[in-house]
Design an enzyme around this catalytic site. Structure first.
Site, PDB file in Angstrom:
ATOM      1  N   GLY A 183      39.260  38.623  42.621  1.00 41.67           N
ATOM      2  CA  GLY A 183      39.348  39.271  43.924  1.00 41.67           C
ATOM      3  C   GLY A 183      38.535  40.550  43.960  1.00 41.67           C
ATOM      4  N   THR A 236      35.510  33.733  40.866  1.00 42.77           N
ATOM      5  CA  THR A 236      35.401  34.274  39.514  1.00 42.77           C
ATOM      6  C   THR A 236      36.324  33.485  38.627  1.00 42.77           C
ATOM      7  OG1 THR A 236      34.859  36.530  40.119  1.00 42.77           O
ATOM      8  CG2 THR A 236      36.125  36.272  38.107  1.00 42.77           C
ATOM      9  N   ARG A 256      25.952  47.426  40.798  1.00 47.93           N
ATOM     10  CA  ARG A 256      27.421  47.421  40.952  1.00 47.93           C
ATOM     11  C   ARG A 256      28.077  46.530  39.882  1.00 47.93           C
ATOM     12  NH1 ARG A 256      31.680  43.463  41.699  1.00 47.93           N
ATOM     13  NH2 ARG A 256      33.362  44.484  42.800  1.00 47.93           N
ATOM     14  N   VAL A 257      29.155  47.052  39.319  1.00 48.10           N
ATOM     15  CA  VAL A 257      29.949  46.288  38.353  1.00 48.10           C
ATOM     16  C   VAL A 257      31.388  46.284  38.850  1.00 48.10           C
ATOM     17  CG1 VAL A 257      30.838  46.281  35.974  1.00 48.10           C
ATOM     18  CG2 VAL A 257      28.439  46.834  36.400  1.00 48.10           C
ATOM     19  N   ASP A 317      35.584  44.565  38.301  1.00 42.24           N
ATOM     20  CA  ASP A 317      36.670  44.620  37.321  1.00 42.24           C
ATOM     21  C   ASP A 317      36.494  43.610  36.193  1.00 42.24           C
ATOM     22  OD1 ASP A 317      37.004  42.583  39.330  1.00 42.24           O
ATOM     23  OD2 ASP A 317      38.932  42.143  38.394  1.00 42.24           O
TER      24      ASP A 317
HETATM   25  C1  SD4 Z   1      34.421  41.415  41.221  1.00 44.40           C
HETATM   26  N1  SD4 Z   1      36.556  40.465  40.716  1.00 44.40           N
HETATM   27  O1  SD4 Z   1      33.303  41.536  40.799  1.00 44.40           O
HETATM   28  C2  SD4 Z   1      35.174  40.140  40.946  1.00 44.40           C
HETATM   29  C3  SD4 Z   1      34.969  39.196  42.053  1.00 44.40           C
HETATM   30  C4  SD4 Z   1      35.922  38.065  42.064  1.00 44.40           C
HETATM   31  O2  SD4 Z   1      36.728  36.164  42.821  1.00 44.40           O
HETATM   32  O3  SD4 Z   1      36.868  37.987  41.353  1.00 44.40           O
HETATM   33  N2  SD4 Z   1      35.781  37.116  42.865  1.00 44.40           N
HETATM   34  O4  SD4 Z   1      34.959  42.299  41.901  1.00 44.40           O
END
Ligand code: SD4
Length: 337
Positions: free
Chosen positions: A249, A197, A225-226, A228
Site C-alpha cells: 500500500g 507489491t 522516491r523510495v 516502505d
Molecule cells: C510503496 N508499498 O512503494 C509500496 C507500494 C505498494 O502495493 O505496496 N503497492 O509505497
C-alpha cells in the site's frame, strides 16, 4: 519481577524500549536465561502445521512456488525469494520487477528487502535494470559488510555478482506513462493503481521464519522516491522467536508507523497475528480522515503458524499455502462505511 515479565508488561513506549535495552546492556542473568525467548505468550511450534507460505494480493503462482519449495525442503528465506521472483519476472505485473510502472521520468526503479530467521537482512533501493532485486538484496546481506545498497552502487554490485542487465520498461508501460503525462495527476487509485507489491512470509520445515518484499513502488513517483518496501521494519520485519509481518500500500504511511516492526512487537506482547495487524492499521486510521484516500494492508504470521491480515479498504486478499493447499483468503477491512 524477573526480566522477561518486566519486558512483557512494559508497553511499546520509550520506557519499554529503553528499559529493555538497558536491561540487555547490564544483564546479570545466566547465558541460559538469555537464550530463552523474550515472550512467554507466543506459542512455539505446538502443532507442526508448517511449512506455510503467505503473500500479499492474489499471487497464486508465486505463493505456490514458495509453498512447494518449502515442501521440498528449501529454507524459508530461499523459498520466499523464489516465490517473489515469479512476480518480478512476470511483465504483466506492473508494480513488481520487469514491466514495473516507471517514475514520472520513465525510469523503472525497484526496491526490495529480505530478512532471515537469524535476524540478518539486506535491502536494495531504487535499482534500475535488474529484475530479481529480492535475490540481489540477499546478496547484499551475504556478500557485503552492509545492509543496504542504493541506486547505481546496488546495480554495479549486482553485475559483479552475475545479475543480468535488462531493460525493465515495456512498450505498454511507456504508452501508459505518455497517457498519464496528459494530466500528470498524481493520485493513486485505491486497489487499482499502485497495488501488487509482493510481500511474502515463509515458515520452513524446521519452523524457521523468513521473508521478502519486492516492488517497483508507486506509479509515476518522483525520481529517486523510495517507499516502505525495502525498509526493514516498515515493509518487512522478522523475529524468528515471535513471527513476521509485511506491508503493501501507500509506503509513506507505513514508514510513519514502522508498521511491520510494530506488528511483530504486538505479537511479542501476546496479540494474535490478526489482532496485531488490526492494531497497526488503527494506528494509521486514528490519525485523521486521510486514510479514506489510500490503501494499506498487512499480513502476519507467528511462531505457532497462525496467520492474520487486515487492511483499510475492501479489495485486498492474501494467498496462503498450508497442508498442500494454496488458497486465496479475502481480508477483512477497516473502512466499512
Ligand atoms: C510503496 N508499498 O512503494 C509500496 C507500494 C505498494 O502495493 O505496496 N503497492 O509505497
Amino acid at each position: 519481577m524477573n526480566r522477561r515479565k518486566f519486558i512483557k508488561n512494559a508497553s511499546l513506549t520509550g520506557i519499554g524500549i529503553a528499559a529493555s535495552s538497558a536491561l540487555n546492556a547490564c544483564n546479570t542473568h545466566s547465558n541460559e536465561e538469555n537464550k530463552k525467548p523474550l515472550n512467554d505468550n507466543v506459542t512455539t511450534l505446538k502443532n507442526k502445521n508448517f511449512p506455510i507460505s503467505i503473500c500479499t494480493w492474489g499471487f497464486v503462482n508465486a505463493n505456490a512456488k514458495a509453498g512447494e519449495s518449502l515442501k521440498n525442503g528449501l529454507n524459508a528465506l530461499d523459498a520466499a525469494i523464489a516465490g517473489v521472483a515469479v512476480e518480478e519476472e512476470d511483465i504483466r505485473n506492473t508494480t513488481v520487477g520487469k514491466g514495473g510502472t516507471p517514475d514520472r521520468k520513465g525510469n523503472v526503479t525497484l526496491d526490495a528487502c529480505v530478512m532471515d530467521s537469524n535476524g540478518d537482512c539486506g535491502a536494495v533501493l531504487c535499482v534500475e535494470n535488474i529484475t530479481n532485486v529480492a535475490a540481489l538484496a540477499k546478496k547484499v546481506m551475504t556478500d557485503t559488510p552492509h545492509v543496504i545498497l542504493a541506486g547505481k552502487g546496488a546495480e554495479e554490485f549486482g553485475y559483479s555478482q552475475g545479475f543480468k542487465k535488462e531493460n525493465l520498461l515495456t512498450e505498454s508501460s511507456k504508452k501508459a506513462l505518455d497517457n498519464w503525462k496528459k494530466t500528470s495527476e498524481y493520485k493513486p487509485i485505491i486497489n487499482i493503481e499502485n497495488h501488487d507489491t509482493i510481500g511474502m512470509l515463509c515458515m520452513d520445515k524446521n519452523g524457521d521464519i523468513a521473508g521478502a518484499c519486492s516492488t517497483s513502488g508507486l506509479a509515476y513517483k518522483m525520481k529517486g522516491r523510495v517507499g516502505d518496501s525495502p525498509i526493514i521494519g516498515s515493509g518487512l520485519f522478522i523475529d524468528n522467536e515471535v513471527g513476521g509481518a509485511v506491508a503493501t500500500g501507500l509506503g509513506e504511511e507505513v514508514v510513519k508507523t514502522v508498521g511491520s516492526f510494530l506488528i511483530v512487537e504486538l505479537m511479542r506482547q501476546g496479540k494474535t497475528p490478526q489482532e496485531a495487524c488490526e492494531e497497526a492499521i488503527k494506528r494509521i486510521t486514528s490519525k485523521g480522515d486521510d486514510y479514506k484516500d489510500f490503501q494499506i494492508a498487512y499480513i502476519a504470521m507467528n511462531k505457532a503458524g497462525e496467520t492474520g491480515a487486515y487492511c483499510i479498504h475492501k479489495g485486498f486478499a492474501m494467498m496462503k499455502y498450508q497442508d498442500d493447499k494454496n488458497e486465496r483468503v479475502e481480508v477483512d477491512y477497516f473502512n466499512k462505511i
